[in-house]
Write an enzyme that holds these catalytic residues in place. Structure first.
Site, short mmCIF file in Angstrom:
data_model
loop_
_atom_site.label_atom_id
_atom_site.label_comp_id
_atom_site.label_asym_id
_atom_site.label_seq_id
_atom_site.Cartn_x
_atom_site.Cartn_y
_atom_site.Cartn_z
N ASP A 253 -4.06 -6.01 -8.52
CA ASP A 253 -4.93 -5.89 -7.34
C ASP A 253 -5.12 -4.45 -6.87
O ASP A 253 -5.39 -4.23 -5.69
CB ASP A 253 -4.38 -6.72 -6.16
CG ASP A 253 -4.22 -8.20 -6.49
OD1 ASP A 253 -4.28 -8.55 -7.69
OD2 ASP A 253 -4.05 -8.99 -5.57
N HIS A 254 -4.96 -3.49 -7.76
CA HIS A 254 -5.14 -2.08 -7.39
C HIS A 254 -6.46 -1.60 -8.00
O HIS A 254 -6.48 -1.10 -9.12
CB HIS A 254 -3.97 -1.23 -7.91
CG HIS A 254 -2.66 -1.60 -7.30
ND1 HIS A 254 -1.45 -1.14 -7.78
CD2 HIS A 254 -2.36 -2.38 -6.24
CE1 HIS A 254 -0.47 -1.63 -7.04
NE2 HIS A 254 -0.99 -2.39 -6.10
N ILE A 255 -7.52 -1.77 -7.24
CA ILE A 255 -8.85 -1.50 -7.80
C ILE A 255 -9.17 -0.02 -7.69
O ILE A 255 -9.13 0.55 -6.60
CB ILE A 255 -9.92 -2.33 -7.06
CG1 ILE A 255 -9.56 -3.80 -7.22
CG2 ILE A 255 -11.30 -2.04 -7.61
CD1 ILE A 255 -10.25 -4.68 -6.23
N HIS B 249 -3.69 -1.63 -12.20
CA HIS B 249 -2.41 -1.38 -12.86
C HIS B 249 -2.01 -2.69 -13.53
O HIS B 249 -1.30 -3.50 -12.93
CB HIS B 249 -1.35 -0.94 -11.84
CG HIS B 249 -1.65 0.39 -11.23
ND1 HIS B 249 -1.69 0.60 -9.88
CD2 HIS B 249 -1.95 1.59 -11.81
CE1 HIS B 249 -1.98 1.87 -9.64
NE2 HIS B 249 -2.16 2.49 -10.80
#
Lengths: 528, 186
Positions: free
Chosen positions: A464-466, A311
């Site tokens: 950090d939203h993989i 994101h």
């Protein structure tokens, strides 16, 4: 054939541990492999308090040469136009040690992006398929929230639909949110309370109620906020065996296209092999595809490691014209969600504004000192500005593109002799198209609070939203796993990672990952 | 912009000059608990520590700075910048020369036009207010940052009644539904 375990789970983060716990609870023999060590919360808290790097969320955590975090020197190389650098940890509990516990459900429309809006991909499963598992995930990690709000921001009621209320009611709305809602609500901004994996006014599952220590990232000092170590303990208590400093580096294929064994390397460089009936790779959104590619498994689609998403984010800070006192409560209290869904998604990315609620003294003091403001004036201005500081950060939807990719680094190796990561990521045009719209919205929000803009970030940020790295789909030709998170190529291989998510939405995907992991455990338990 | 002489080129000790400019007498320094500063038998390191404590007192406007923290701050600043001692001594001379009587006047004095001197002043104030020296890395583990103090960082003092030092708690769950008691005065 004798097996070492019914199920081996690779990775002891929130997703792997929840799957391991559910399986162990149902009497299955489970081994969990973890690359890092287990360290107690108090040590992490002390590491934080005595560090000069308060904004570096990996810093208080172990960063062994044999289990490097994502910020270790040269561990991640970026070759694209955007430096994708998530704060990945390697220890028992995984990266939810510093996740701020925003525990959202996706919207039904997020999972039908292609059908509804003609862009990206649909999920191969529906919101209704996942809904019971959302309930179980919320119960597992102790989510507090409000079920009377329209979390899609479209002025409906009670959305998305729920078959059960949140396990706990949300905490009281803080003063800052109330004031901003009073003023910005009149301009049409729709606020929702952040659903949060932390007990509010009573203990839950051995965790105390949140006391507003305001340090969810990088560590909740009192263990109120959920982190994956909780279910490492639960899984072990239920009979699972947890091996630390055990880095999986190869999945071995056996007869019938099944995965037969995992090879791991310990901190002394010694290699061992374990066999199991089923395997769950829950080794993080980047490390999971790395392990599959190193093992040459699960990749008949050539999509392993491709389609990576985040994101991507922007932010604004301004000084409101009245004291609001950011910093009272948890670091995430409320969001503005008007652009989370709607027909605009045909043309540009959905987005969501998070109203930050961190104690702002550090950025406030840094800014004033940089202006040469010293002495009594500095103290007065710190109080004045800290009381008025507003920090809004936004998350944008991204779309999967095969050229956005993670691979094992072709030449670089870590101390264990295993490849580091190479990433290529360009922010999608769909996301770029929403940037100016959000920047204009920031101006409108700041004006609504008669704010003096301090800083606008027009450079994309990491959140950090993989997602997408081992993409889920209906078609084995373009997807790595099916709607069960099962490999199309290997019947006994499941992937428990947010990397399976094929349409990103704008919310933290961890709750969804945990829901999918509990579902994986149910499926495996029926087959083992 | 005048060239400010190095401390060694002056006959009178920087400390004595500094006390005069800062409006302090040796007596008030003793009253403030810094009497050992006056001993003549100090080694060079201790004299530098004394000088740093004095410029810290002046630049922060806080007369109750902790001596142990002061020594930690000096060590951290020196570790981050090997030339820091010379830099702060030069700044100290400049403050004397320009007769700056209050830290809030520094930026509007001729010193405010000198980037190097202001950078040194900001480094000192940052060390005390932020609790670290150097530039901390956000996405890496290698940098020149050095820890000094957390709960002793001066940036938290002005808001202690309203917000926490992160990781420490205040009040009971949901205390935050109300504003601080001071809200009408803020």
């Amino acid at each position: 054939m004798e097996y070492d375990a019914d199920v081996i789970v690779i990775g002891s983060g929130a997703l792997g541990n929840n799957a391991a716990y559910e399986l162990a609870k149902q009497g299955k023999s489970v081994i969990i492999l973890e690359a890092g060590k287990s360290i107690p919360r108090w040590k992490i808290t002390e590491n934080f308090r005595t560090s000069p790097r308060k904004n570096n969320y990996n810093d208080p955590y172990p960063n062994a040469a044999t289990a490097p975090t994502s910020f270790a020197k040269d561990y991640i190389e970026n070759t694209g136009s955007f430096a994708y650098l998530p704060g990945m940890l390697k220890l028992v509990g995984g990266t939810t040690w510093h996740w701020a516990a925003c525990a959202w459900r996706y919207l039904p429309s997020d999972m039908k992006l292609k059908s509804l809006y003609g862009v990206g991909r649909d999920w191969p499963i529906s919101y209704d398929d996942l809904e019971p598992y959302y309930c179980r995930a919320e119960e597992a990690i102790g989510v507090s929230g409000r079920s009377d709000e329209d979390q899609s921001g479209q002025g409906k009621k009670n959305f998305p639909p729920r078959s059960k209320d949140y396990p706990m009611p949300s905490d009281g709305i803080n003063y800052m949110t109330n004031r901003m809602h009073d003023r910005l609500g009149k301009l049409g901004y729709r606020f929702v309370q952040e659903p949060s994996a932390r007990p509010t006014n009573q203990p839950y599952d051995g965790r105390p109620a949140c006391s507003g220590n305001n340090n969810c990232m990088p560590v909740c000092p009192i263990g109120s906020m959920y982190s994956g170590d909780v279910h490492a303990r639960h899984a072990v208590k239920a009979g699972a065996k947890l091996l630390t400093e055990a880095t999986a580096f190869k999945l071995e294929k056996g007869s019938g296209n099944k995965i037969e064994a995992v090879h791991y390397r310990n901190a002394n460089g010694e290699d061992k092999k374990l066999t199991a009936r089923y395997f769950i790779v829950a080794a993080h959104g980047f490390e999971t595809p790395k392990l599959l590619l190193m093992s040459d498994v699960a990749n008949s689609s050539d999509q392993v490691g491709r389609n990576i998403m985040d994101h991507n984010g922007l932010a604004i800070q301004f000084l409101a014209d009245e004291p609001l006192w950011s910093g009272r409560g948890t670091v995430e209290e409320a969001c503005i969600v008007n652009m989370r869904d709607g027909q605009h998604r045909r043309r540009y990315a959905a987005s969501k504004h998070n109203i930050g609620n961190s104690v702002p003294n550090m950025p406030v003091a840094q800014r004033l000192i940089a202006q040469g403001i010293f002495g009594k004036e500095l103290d007065e201005r710190i109080r004045h500005d800290a009381a008025r500081w507003v920090d809004i950060s936004s998350m944008f939807e991204t779309l999967p593109s095969p050229s956005n990719r993670v691979i094992p680094h072709p030449t670089k190796k870590d101390a264990l002799g295993l490849p580091t990561l190479s990433i290529h990521y360009d922010v999608p045009a769909y996301t770029e198209a929403a940037k100016d719209i959000v920047l204009r919205d920031y101006r409108r929000i700041a004006a609504g609070m008669k704010g003096e803009i301090v800083n606008e970030t027009s450079e994309w940020q990491n959140h950090d939203h993989i997602m997408g790295s081992v993409i889920m789909g209906k078609n084995p030709a373009d997807s790595v796993v099916n709607g069960e998170c099962r490999s199309f190529d290997h019947h006994n291989l499941f992937l428990a990672t947010t990397g399976v998510i094929p349409a990103a939405g704008v919310v933290n995907p961890t709750l969804t990952g945990i829901a999918l992991s509990i579902r994986i455990a149910d499926i495996i338990a029926r087959e083992v | 912009m005048p060239e400010y002489p190095k401390p060694s080129e002056k006959s009178e000790s920087p400390r004595r000059q500094f006390l005069k400019i800062a409006g302090l007498s040796a007596g008030s320094a003793i009253a403030a608990g810094s009497a050992p500063l006056l001993a003549e038998s100090k080694n060079d390191d201790e004299r530098v520590q004394d000088q740093f404590y004095q410029i810290s007192t002046f630049l922060t406007g806080h007369s109750d700075l902790d001596r142990g923290l002061s020594n930690r701050a000096l060590a951290a600043l020196t570790a981050a910048d090997a030339n820091f001692t010379t830099k702060f001594q030069t700044l100290q001379q400049a403050i004397l020369t320009e007769k700056v009587s209050d830290p809030s006047l520094l930026r509007t004095s001729p010193i405010g036009q000198n980037e190097d001197l202001m950078a040194t002043a900001k480094a000192v104030v940052s060390a005390w207010y932020l609790g670290y020296a150097g530039e901390p890395a956000i996405h890496a583990m290698e940098d020149n940052a050095h820890f000094i103090t957390y709960s002793g960082a001066l940036m938290y003092r002005p808001t202690m009644d309203a917000t926490v030092i992160p990781s420490y708690a205040r009040g009971a769950p949901s205390y935050w539904v109300n504003p601080p008691a001071s809200i009408k005065q803020d």
